[in-house]
Design an enzyme around this catalytic site. Sequence first.
Site, PDB file in Angstrom:
ATOM      1  N   GLU A   1      -4.075  13.159   1.118  1.00 38.63           N
ATOM      2  CA  GLU A   1      -5.386  12.575   1.468  1.00 38.63           C
ATOM      3  C   GLU A   1      -6.307  13.687   1.972  1.00 38.63           C
ATOM      4  O   GLU A   1      -7.365  13.931   1.397  1.00 38.63           O
ATOM      5  CB  GLU A   1      -5.202  11.505   2.545  1.00 38.63           C
ATOM      6  CG  GLU A   1      -4.286  10.373   2.042  1.00 38.63           C
ATOM      7  CD  GLU A   1      -4.665   9.034   2.565  1.00 38.63           C
ATOM      8  OE1 GLU A   1      -4.584   8.829   3.796  1.00 38.63           O
ATOM      9  OE2 GLU A   1      -5.065   8.168   1.763  1.00 38.63           O
TER      10      GLU A   1
ATOM     11  N   THR B   1      -7.232   5.440   6.710  1.00 38.27           N
ATOM     12  CA  THR B   1      -7.656   5.764   5.336  1.00 38.27           C
ATOM     13  C   THR B   1      -7.448   4.569   4.406  1.00 38.27           C
ATOM     14  O   THR B   1      -7.653   4.670   3.205  1.00 38.27           O
ATOM     15  CB  THR B   1      -6.849   6.957   4.792  1.00 38.27           C
ATOM     16  OG1 THR B   1      -5.463   6.572   4.728  1.00 38.27           O
ATOM     17  CG2 THR B   1      -7.021   8.176   5.673  1.00 38.27           C
ATOM     18  N   THR B   2      -6.998   3.448   4.982  1.00 33.55           N
ATOM     19  CA  THR B   2      -6.905   2.215   4.182  1.00 33.55           C
ATOM     20  C   THR B   2      -7.664   1.129   4.946  1.00 33.55           C
ATOM     21  O   THR B   2      -7.806   1.230   6.171  1.00 33.55           O
ATOM     22  CB  THR B   2      -5.437   1.758   4.022  1.00 33.55           C
ATOM     23  OG1 THR B   2      -4.852   1.659   5.319  1.00 33.55           O
ATOM     24  CG2 THR B   2      -4.639   2.734   3.189  1.00 33.55           C
TER      25      THR B   2
ATOM     26  N   HIS C   1       0.846  -1.208   0.000  1.00 30.74           N
ATOM     27  CA  HIS C   1       0.000   0.000   0.000  1.00 30.74           C
ATOM     28  C   HIS C   1       0.872   1.245   0.000  1.00 30.74           C
ATOM     29  O   HIS C   1       0.541   2.240  -0.617  1.00 30.74           O
ATOM     30  CB  HIS C   1      -0.876   0.063   1.276  1.00 30.74           C
ATOM     31  CG  HIS C   1      -1.762  -1.108   1.486  1.00 30.74           C
ATOM     32  ND1 HIS C   1      -2.872  -1.344   0.685  1.00 30.74           N
ATOM     33  CD2 HIS C   1      -1.723  -2.109   2.388  1.00 30.74           C
ATOM     34  CE1 HIS C   1      -3.468  -2.446   1.106  1.00 30.74           C
ATOM     35  NE2 HIS C   1      -2.802  -2.923   2.129  1.00 30.74           N
TER      36      HIS C   1
ATOM     37  N   HIS D   1       2.156  10.391   7.134  1.00 34.54           N
ATOM     38  CA  HIS D   1       1.384  10.015   8.323  1.00 34.54           C
ATOM     39  C   HIS D   1       2.284   9.363   9.360  1.00 34.54           C
ATOM     40  O   HIS D   1       2.891   8.314   9.101  1.00 34.54           O
ATOM     41  CB  HIS D   1       0.271   9.036   7.936  1.00 34.54           C
ATOM     42  CG  HIS D   1      -0.828   9.687   7.172  1.00 34.54           C
ATOM     43  ND1 HIS D   1      -1.708   8.978   6.366  1.00 34.54           N
ATOM     44  CD2 HIS D   1      -1.191  10.979   7.057  1.00 34.54           C
ATOM     45  CE1 HIS D   1      -2.572   9.810   5.824  1.00 34.54           C
ATOM     46  NE2 HIS D   1      -2.285  11.035   6.222  1.00 34.54           N
TER      47      HIS D   1
ATOM     48  N   HIS E   1       1.475   8.930   1.467  1.00 34.68           N
ATOM     49  CA  HIS E   1       0.481   8.765   0.404  1.00 34.68           C
ATOM     50  C   HIS E   1       0.864   9.775  -0.669  1.00 34.68           C
ATOM     51  O   HIS E   1       1.264  10.900  -0.338  1.00 34.68           O
ATOM     52  CB  HIS E   1      -0.926   9.070   0.923  1.00 34.68           C
ATOM     53  CG  HIS E   1      -1.367   8.183   2.056  1.00 34.68           C
ATOM     54  ND1 HIS E   1      -2.047   6.993   1.867  1.00 34.68           N
ATOM     55  CD2 HIS E   1      -1.181   8.312   3.399  1.00 34.68           C
ATOM     56  CE1 HIS E   1      -2.297   6.449   3.069  1.00 34.68           C
ATOM     57  NE2 HIS E   1      -1.766   7.213   3.995  1.00 34.68           N
TER      58      HIS E   1
ATOM     59  N   HIS F   1       4.453   6.508   7.233  1.00 37.58           N
ATOM     60  CA  HIS F   1       4.313   6.122   5.824  1.00 37.58           C
ATOM     61  C   HIS F   1       3.813   7.328   5.059  1.00 37.58           C
ATOM     62  O   HIS F   1       3.486   8.357   5.660  1.00 37.58           O
ATOM     63  CB  HIS F   1       3.334   4.947   5.685  1.00 37.58           C
ATOM     64  CG  HIS F   1       1.971   5.311   6.150  1.00 37.58           C
ATOM     65  ND1 HIS F   1       1.549   5.164   7.474  1.00 37.58           N
ATOM     66  CD2 HIS F   1       0.930   5.893   5.498  1.00 37.58           C
ATOM     67  CE1 HIS F   1       0.314   5.609   7.589  1.00 37.58           C
ATOM     68  NE2 HIS F   1      -0.068   6.064   6.423  1.00 37.58           N
TER      69      HIS F   1
HETATM   70  C1  LIG Z   1      -2.351   2.258  10.718  1.00 38.11           C
HETATM   71  C2  LIG Z   1      -2.493   2.963   9.415  1.00 38.11           C
HETATM   72  C3  LIG Z   1      -2.822   4.289   9.349  1.00 38.11           C
HETATM   73  C4  LIG Z   1      -2.941   4.901   8.092  1.00 38.11           C
HETATM   74  S1  LIG Z   1      -3.339   6.533   7.911  1.00 38.11           S
HETATM   75  C5  LIG Z   1      -2.715   4.164   6.936  1.00 38.11           C
HETATM   76  O1  LIG Z   1      -2.805   4.775   5.732  1.00 38.11           O
HETATM   77  C6  LIG Z   1      -2.413   2.820   7.078  1.00 38.11           C
HETATM   78  O2  LIG Z   1      -2.296   2.251   8.292  1.00 38.11           O
HETATM   79 ZN   LIG Z   2      -1.952   6.894   6.008  1.00 38.44          ZN
END
Ligand SMILES: Cc1cc(=S)c(O)co1
Ligand SMILES: [Zn+2]
Length: 251
Positions: free
Chosen positions: A96, A189-190, A54, A109, A86, A84
């Site tokens: 996001e 958000t996932t 992801h 994030h 996005h 991580h």
């Molecule tokens: C725990 C977690 C938080 C976010 S915001 C994400 O995108 C994936 O996993």
């Molecule tokens: Zn995230």
Amino acid sequence: NSHAHALNTVMFTVEIRQSPIDIVPHQASRDPNLSQIVLNYDRCTSINISNNGHSVVVEFDDTDDRSVIQGGPLDNPYRLKQFHFHWGEKGCEGSEHTVSGNSYASELHLVHWNAVKYKTFDEAATAPDGLAVLGIFLDTGDDHRWLHTITDALYMVKFKGSITDFKDFNPKCLLPSSLHYWTYLGSLTTPPLHESVIWIVLKDPITVSEKQLGKFRMLLFTGEEEDQRLRMENNFRPPQPLKGRKVRSSN
Ligand SMILES: Cc1cc(=S)c(O)co1
Ligand SMILES: [Zn+2]
């Protein structure tokens, strides 16, 4: 003959606090009771960097309170677990959260969990006050002087499922100068989109270069063994209905 009646109860979850949202600054209420957020990351221990299919994720040792976020809307310290990103496929979208309908190129994030009230991250991830995610917008412009530490490691986690050591990285170097923020109650958000996140979104973006962002887009959603190669891009969820929620603004 007897009919086997399957008792298949269908479960519906009512989604009332989904993330991300569009933040409209002048509709956010300035709350004098909202203190500043405090990031105690000086003793943080980064462990590894990985591609989970992801996003690209840097994980931290969260076995004690060595790196926490506190203050602001939080009733107690929350432990840093991972961060991580996005991002999009071109500069103009990828974040996001949006601000008055405008997207940034990417969003970082930093995920923290409430280890005071819950025993494990997974337990906290399903609780209404279980997680605190610090969101930081990434704008494109000049090179970010510290982001190269991450972008230089991305070639090692190109494929889904890849992981490598990533020690001695302190994410404090990725913060903007001001810690002014908006905060609201939302969700992951996932999938599984748990409604367990107290969101703290910093108002000021950091600046990274198109070249640095381009390195994120060389990552793949797909694993090394798969014949199809899908570039990892547009791994952002669009804004969700506010459903009457109030966004508060720090001073
Ligand atoms: C725990 C977690 C938080 C976010 S915001 C994400 O995108 C994936 O996993
Ligand atoms: Zn995230």
